[in-house]
Design a protein around this motif. Sequence first.
Motif, PDB file in Angstrom:
ATOM      1  N   SER A  43       0.830  -1.206   0.000  1.00  0.00           N
ATOM      2  CA  SER A  43       0.000   0.000   0.000  1.00  0.00           C
ATOM      3  C   SER A  43       0.863   1.255   0.000  1.00  0.00           C
ATOM      4  CB  SER A  43      -0.936  -0.009   1.215  1.00  0.00           C
ATOM      5  OG  SER A  43      -1.855  -1.074   1.144  1.00  0.00           O
ATOM      6  N   ASN A  44       1.968   1.231   0.750  1.00  0.00           N
ATOM      7  CA  ASN A  44       2.890   2.365   0.721  1.00  0.00           C
ATOM      8  C   ASN A  44       3.392   2.624  -0.698  1.00  0.00           C
ATOM      9  OD1 ASN A  44       2.779   2.926   3.482  1.00  0.00           O
ATOM     10  ND2 ASN A  44       4.507   1.595   3.966  1.00  0.00           N
ATOM     11  N   MET A  45       3.728   1.564  -1.403  1.00  0.00           N
ATOM     12  CA  MET A  45       4.215   1.717  -2.774  1.00  0.00           C
ATOM     13  C   MET A  45       3.107   2.211  -3.700  1.00  0.00           C
ATOM     14  SD  MET A  45       6.775  -1.551  -3.199  1.00  0.00           S
ATOM     15  CE  MET A  45       8.263  -1.670  -2.181  1.00  0.00           C
ATOM     16  N   SER A  46       1.937   1.619  -3.585  1.00  0.00           N
ATOM     17  CA  SER A  46       0.816   2.021  -4.434  1.00  0.00           C
ATOM     18  C   SER A  46       0.450   3.484  -4.199  1.00  0.00           C
ATOM     19  CB  SER A  46      -0.391   1.124  -4.153  1.00  0.00           C
ATOM     20  OG  SER A  46      -1.537   1.580  -4.835  1.00  0.00           O
ATOM     21  N   ASN A  47       0.339   3.888  -2.945  1.00  0.00           N
ATOM     22  CA  ASN A  47       0.008   5.276  -2.620  1.00  0.00           C
ATOM     23  C   ASN A  47       1.100   6.248  -3.066  1.00  0.00           C
ATOM     24  OD1 ASN A  47      -2.445   4.565  -1.404  1.00  0.00           O
ATOM     25  ND2 ASN A  47      -1.500   4.300   0.602  1.00  0.00           N
ATOM     26  N   SER A  48       2.328   5.756  -3.203  1.00  0.00           N
ATOM     27  CA  SER A  48       3.451   6.593  -3.617  1.00  0.00           C
ATOM     28  C   SER A  48       3.617   6.646  -5.133  1.00  0.00           C
ATOM     29  CB  SER A  48       4.747   6.082  -2.975  1.00  0.00           C
ATOM     30  OG  SER A  48       4.650   6.054  -1.570  1.00  0.00           O
ATOM     31  N   LEU A 258      -6.648   3.911  20.329  1.00  0.00           N
ATOM     32  CA  LEU A 258      -6.995   4.796  19.224  1.00  0.00           C
ATOM     33  C   LEU A 258      -5.857   5.742  18.858  1.00  0.00           C
ATOM     34  CD1 LEU A 258      -9.154   5.712  17.232  1.00  0.00           C
ATOM     35  CD2 LEU A 258     -10.029   7.274  18.987  1.00  0.00           C
ATOM     36  N   LYS A 259      -5.078   6.172  19.849  1.00  0.00           N
ATOM     37  CA  LYS A 259      -3.962   7.081  19.566  1.00  0.00           C
ATOM     38  C   LYS A 259      -2.937   6.405  18.666  1.00  0.00           C
ATOM     39  CE  LYS A 259      -0.359   9.898  21.750  1.00  0.00           C
ATOM     40  NZ  LYS A 259       0.690   9.353  20.855  1.00  0.00           N
ATOM     41  N   HIS A 260      -2.578   5.170  18.989  1.00  0.00           N
ATOM     42  CA  HIS A 260      -1.624   4.443  18.164  1.00  0.00           C
ATOM     43  C   HIS A 260      -2.204   4.178  16.775  1.00  0.00           C
ATOM     44  CE1 HIS A 260       0.449   2.744  22.013  1.00  0.00           C
ATOM     45  NE2 HIS A 260       0.886   3.956  21.701  1.00  0.00           N
ATOM     46  N   ALA A 261      -3.476   3.786  16.732  1.00  0.00           N
ATOM     47  CA  ALA A 261      -4.115   3.515  15.445  1.00  0.00           C
ATOM     48  C   ALA A 261      -4.159   4.767  14.576  1.00  0.00           C
ATOM     49  CB  ALA A 261      -5.520   2.965  15.664  1.00  0.00           C
ATOM     50  N   SER A 262      -4.385   5.920  15.195  1.00  0.00           N
ATOM     51  CA  SER A 262      -4.429   7.177  14.441  1.00  0.00           C
ATOM     52  C   SER A 262      -3.069   7.533  13.872  1.00  0.00           C
ATOM     53  CB  SER A 262      -4.932   8.308  15.343  1.00  0.00           C
ATOM     54  OG  SER A 262      -6.247   8.041  15.796  1.00  0.00           O
ATOM     55  N   ASP A 263      -1.990   7.091  14.537  1.00  0.00           N
ATOM     56  CA  ASP A 263      -0.639   7.329  14.027  1.00  0.00           C
ATOM     57  C   ASP A 263      -0.338   6.475  12.800  1.00  0.00           C
ATOM     58  OD1 ASP A 263      -0.048   9.208  15.947  1.00  0.00           O
ATOM     59  OD2 ASP A 263       0.929   7.788  17.307  1.00  0.00           O
ATOM     60  N   PRO A 267      -7.039   8.678   6.536  1.00  0.00           N
ATOM     61  CA  PRO A 267      -7.944   8.662   5.368  1.00  0.00           C
ATOM     62  C   PRO A 267      -7.224   9.012   4.070  1.00  0.00           C
ATOM     63  CG  PRO A 267      -8.930   9.869   7.204  1.00  0.00           C
ATOM     64  CD  PRO A 267      -7.507   9.608   7.586  1.00  0.00           C
ATOM     65  N   ASP A 268      -6.135   9.765   4.180  1.00  0.00           N
ATOM     66  CA  ASP A 268      -5.382  10.169   2.994  1.00  0.00           C
ATOM     67  C   ASP A 268      -4.357   9.128   2.559  1.00  0.00           C
ATOM     68  OD1 ASP A 268      -6.756  12.616   3.060  1.00  0.00           O
ATOM     69  OD2 ASP A 268      -5.261  13.491   4.414  1.00  0.00           O
ATOM     70  N   TRP A 269      -4.210   8.079   3.346  1.00  0.00           N
ATOM     71  CA  TRP A 269      -3.200   7.048   3.036  1.00  0.00           C
ATOM     72  C   TRP A 269      -3.806   5.681   3.317  1.00  0.00           C
ATOM     73  CZ3 TRP A 269       1.186   8.458   0.647  1.00  0.00           C
ATOM     74  CH2 TRP A 269       2.188   7.504   0.481  1.00  0.00           C
ATOM     75  N   PRO A 270      -4.699   5.212   2.445  1.00  0.00           N
ATOM     76  CA  PRO A 270      -5.422   3.956   2.714  1.00  0.00           C
ATOM     77  C   PRO A 270      -4.497   2.745   2.691  1.00  0.00           C
ATOM     78  CG  PRO A 270      -5.856   4.735   0.482  1.00  0.00           C
ATOM     79  CD  PRO A 270      -5.094   5.831   1.161  1.00  0.00           C
ATOM     80  N   ILE A 271      -4.805   1.778   3.536  1.00  0.00           N
ATOM     81  CA  ILE A 271      -4.124   0.486   3.508  1.00  0.00           C
ATOM     82  C   ILE A 271      -5.058  -0.488   2.808  1.00  0.00           C
ATOM     83  CG2 ILE A 271      -3.069  -1.342   4.858  1.00  0.00           C
ATOM     84  CD1 ILE A 271      -1.615   1.361   4.996  1.00  0.00           C
ATOM     85  N   TYR A 272      -4.641  -0.939   1.650  1.00  0.00           N
ATOM     86  CA  TYR A 272      -5.474  -1.824   0.839  1.00  0.00           C
ATOM     87  C   TYR A 272      -5.279  -3.281   1.261  1.00  0.00           C
ATOM     88  CZ  TYR A 272      -5.487   2.327  -2.145  1.00  0.00           C
ATOM     89  OH  TYR A 272      -5.603   3.616  -2.627  1.00  0.00           O
ATOM     90  N   THR A 273      -6.322  -4.058   1.077  1.00  0.00           N
ATOM     91  CA  THR A 273      -6.235  -5.479   1.377  1.00  0.00           C
ATOM     92  C   THR A 273      -7.271  -6.228   0.545  1.00  0.00           C
ATOM     93  OG1 THR A 273      -6.157  -7.112   3.174  1.00  0.00           O
ATOM     94  CG2 THR A 273      -7.910  -5.452   3.292  1.00  0.00           C
ATOM     95  N   ARG A 274      -7.134  -7.523   0.507  1.00  0.00           N
ATOM     96  CA  ARG A 274      -8.114  -8.345  -0.194  1.00  0.00           C
ATOM     97  C   ARG A 274      -9.349  -8.499   0.698  1.00  0.00           C
ATOM     98  NH1 ARG A 274      -7.138 -11.894  -4.396  1.00  0.00           N
ATOM     99  NH2 ARG A 274      -8.802 -13.367  -4.842  1.00  0.00           N
TER     100      ARG A 274
END
Length: 371
Positions: A43-48, A258-263, A267-274
């Motif tokens: 996802s990092n590569m795709s978003n980049s 939630l604090k860790h999850a927010s880090d 929304p601007d950097w989605p993590i894609y999955t099947r």
Amino acid sequence: MSKAFGIVNFAGNHIQVDGLQAYRPVGAFSFLGRYRTIDFPISNMSNSGIDNIQVYVRRKPRSLTEHLGTGRHYNINSKRGQLNIMYTENNRIGDIYSTDVAAYIENMDCIERIHLPYVVIAPSYMIYTADYSTFLSEHIESGADISMMYHSVDNAKEAFLNCGTLNINKQKGVLSIEPNHGNAKNKNISLDTYVMSKELFIDLVKKAHKTSSMYTFADILNEECENLDIRAVSHRGYFAAICDFNSYYHANMDLIDLKHASDLFSPDWPIYTRTNDSCPTQYFEGSKVTSSVVSNGCLIEGTVEDSIIGRGCIIKPGAVVKNCVISADVVIGKGVHVENLVVDKHARLIRGKRVIASPEKPGYIKRGDTL
């Protein structure tokens, strides 16, 4: 379109996750009930904007291959983009010969055919988000031979013990790459994430292969620190390394906060999955769920506290699930109390009424087991 192609490397021999790794590679580990660990680097590569990606697999490929499929769920460009799964066929005895360098040598013709000037390499066992397009731009602007990403931590005495560390000078030059022996709390943990020209990458792979059959890519980089301009780039945000069983458990549990999850998630950097077509989770009368992450398709009739619940799980009436990481399609039977466990896929905990491990040493229920 990016000037670089991507390589997602498999976990090396220094990564040992007891139990889970017997059934699949680390990249295929379930994470937060919904993702696999490999979803994050891809996802990092795709978003980049990197849409030409090679994923290397060396053992137990079935689950990872099924998850990756054609790669279209990663939002890779449908016309010019591609995700290729690169298998290794090294039949020599012993894991010491099964290195990333050996895998690159086996697939060198595929690497050489890619007409892009740079390569971004990332591991499949680390959880973080990063903009590789910025990483690449800063590398080109710096004029360095290689740029490496690292994360500064203050708990290196008890964590990240299987990871590499960077010895960095005041100008952010990398002097050496050393294993973390747990002898100091403050360390610069290597993210095993690099950017360099394709030509230099190929030269280093061939040099490593010629030097020793046991050499990894990190070994040749360490050897070349005196000869090349290798710069360290700091990473900010959430970071976890799945390098042993405890780190896998705690990385999941940390993100209930939630604090860790927010880090990690934005929304601007989605993590894609099947994904699959499953109904929402049903919470029946008498159920109680607090501070947990529950995936789709579950039937919850009991109590869930501070836990990760994978897809399609069934928690029967009177059952208590506390401080657990539960994989997909698990049944926790009526009146069963489970605590401080990682429960693998398809397990059935229906007869043993109390399965409780120590918080300091979480337990493991193996895949498909019945208790």
